[in-house]
Scaffold this motif. Structure first.
Motif, short mmCIF file in Angstrom:
data_model
loop_
_atom_site.label_atom_id
_atom_site.label_comp_id
_atom_site.label_asym_id
_atom_site.label_seq_id
_atom_site.Cartn_x
_atom_site.Cartn_y
_atom_site.Cartn_z
N THR A 145 4.15 36.06 26.17
CA THR A 145 4.35 36.57 24.81
C THR A 145 3.82 37.98 24.67
O THR A 145 2.84 38.37 25.31
N ILE A 183 4.30 37.43 16.85
CA ILE A 183 4.41 36.89 18.22
C ILE A 183 5.87 36.90 18.63
O ILE A 183 6.74 36.39 17.90
N ASP A 184 6.15 37.48 19.77
CA ASP A 184 7.53 37.57 20.27
C ASP A 184 7.55 37.04 21.70
O ASP A 184 6.72 37.43 22.54
N LEU A 185 8.49 36.12 21.98
CA LEU A 185 8.59 35.56 23.33
C LEU A 185 9.27 36.56 24.26
O LEU A 185 10.35 37.08 23.95
N VAL A 202 6.75 26.19 20.68
CA VAL A 202 5.93 27.35 20.32
C VAL A 202 5.48 27.24 18.86
O VAL A 202 4.33 27.53 18.53
N GLN A 224 -1.71 32.75 23.50
CA GLN A 224 -1.08 33.19 24.75
C GLN A 224 -1.30 32.20 25.88
O GLN A 224 -0.37 31.89 26.64
#
Length: 370
Positions: free
Chosen positions: A319, A234-236, A258, A300
């Protein structure tokens, strides 16, 4: 009597050394606090039984030995559970000796355990215990000998004048030596565990770091069979813009929030870690494709909601997620590489979406967040 006392003290010193060695070995085998308390109770309980085989003296037909010391130290150093176990060992052997004073002696053991707990309570904020603390512990445990007054007068007079002073001195000496050794060992073990936690967990979010995640994956995932396993990255999106616009304090709050969302979104036994920056990774063993889809959608939606409602302004958090699923566990390096390629594809497609590995059968290849 003097020679008997010296022999008893030498035996007690040898026993305390054996107990210290036993604790060192036992505590290396167990890291959970409850298990450690059980070990402590059994080891000190065995010590209480052994000292009864070499009493300090007999007075008025009553055997006098330092069993109270072991019960008090167990409660003081390791807590109530250890104190109860040691008390049961000591009280059972005292009771089955069938002496006329058995009930009074058992009550004395109970008071010694309570005295140890009182000392534990009042010294709980002392980071390091000094010698004076253990002298006070010996004196506190010795309060249990006030139960001597429950004996018939012709008994307690002799015991209180001859045996009790010797037992008090033994309690003080034993508390300083055995109590000091066990407390130093407990403090060292606590410090080592703290350092291990610091090396294994991200200080900001409290999530596992990459090294701890790798180790846990190796130990708990690869070593068992699985009916399906997912690795999710998971990447913001645009996180740098959050820091540049609203400051690093807000950025840190986002990362902490998060991390908490991810922990709430997964099951017990799943793994969650911060891999650095604004990137997180999950490992979900024993899971179907449909359940992975539900968890990804939930993550999400929750992060988007957190960005709108968790701050005074709408941060518009989204995300990009890369998903890898396989029926059997793979080496983490291989699984991570595949999930990372899916993440890069999600970013190339415009972000705010999840992308699955092409080799995952019956799975959504791209899922746009709502």
């Amino acid at each position: 009597m003097t020679s008997q006392y010296l022999i008893s003290i030498l035996n007690l010193a040898g026993l305390m050394a054996l107990i210290a060695v036993a604790f060192y070995g036992a505590f290396k085998l167990a890291s959970h606090s409850i298990i450690q308390q059980k070990f402590a109770g059994m080891i000190l309980g065995a010590g209480a039984v052994l000292v009864s085989l070499q009493p300090i003296m007999h007075a008025s037909g009553v055997q006098n030995d330092p069993r109270n010391l072991f019960v008090g130290i167990a409660a003081a150093i390791f807590g109530p559970l250890a104190g109860i176990i040691t008390f049961l060992f000591a009280a059972t052997t005292r009771y089955y000796q069938a002496a006329p004073s058995a009930n009074v002696c058992v009550f004395s053991l109970f008071v010694a355990g309570c005295a140890g707990l009182v000392w534990r309570h009042y010294t709980r904020n002392a980071e390091r215990k000094r010698e004076v603390h253990f002298i006070i512990l010996g004196l506190t445990i010795s309060m249990s000998y006030l139960s001597t007054f429950l004996l018939p007068r012709d008994h307690w007079q002799e015991i209180f004048m001859t045996a009790v002073p010797v037992l008090i001195a033994t309690n003080i000496l034993g508390s300083m030596v055995l109590g000091g050794l066990l407390e130093r060992h407990r403090h060292q073990e606590k410090r080592e565990r703290k350092l291990l936690n610091q090396a294994s967990y991200d200080p900001l979010t409290g999530a596992m770091n990459r090294r701890a995640f790798d180790k846990e994956y190796e130990n708990s995932v690869l070593s068992r069979t699985s009916s399906g396993i997912a690795v999710i990255i998971i990447d913001l999106d645009h996180f740098k813009k959050v820091n540049d616009t609203h400051g690093h304090t807000v950025g840190d709050r986002v990362l902490v929030g998060v991390s908490k969302i991810l922990q709430r979104s997964i099951r017990d036994g799943d793994l969650s870690a911060r891999f650095g920056g604004d990137e997180f990774i999950l490992c979900l063993p024993d899971i179907s494709v449909s359940d992975v889809t539900k968890i990804v959608d939930r993550i999400q939606e929750s992060i988007a909601k957190f960005g709108k409602e968790g701050f005074d302004i709408d941060l518009s958090l989204t995300t990009s997620i890369g998903v890898y699923w396989n029926q059997k566990p793979q080496r983490l390096e291989a699984a991570f590489e595949i999930a990372d390629k899916s993440l890069l594809q999600a970013k190339a497609n415009g972000k705010n979406q999840s992308v699955w590995d092409d080799r995952t059968s019956f799975s959504p290849k791209v899922s746009n967040a709502i």
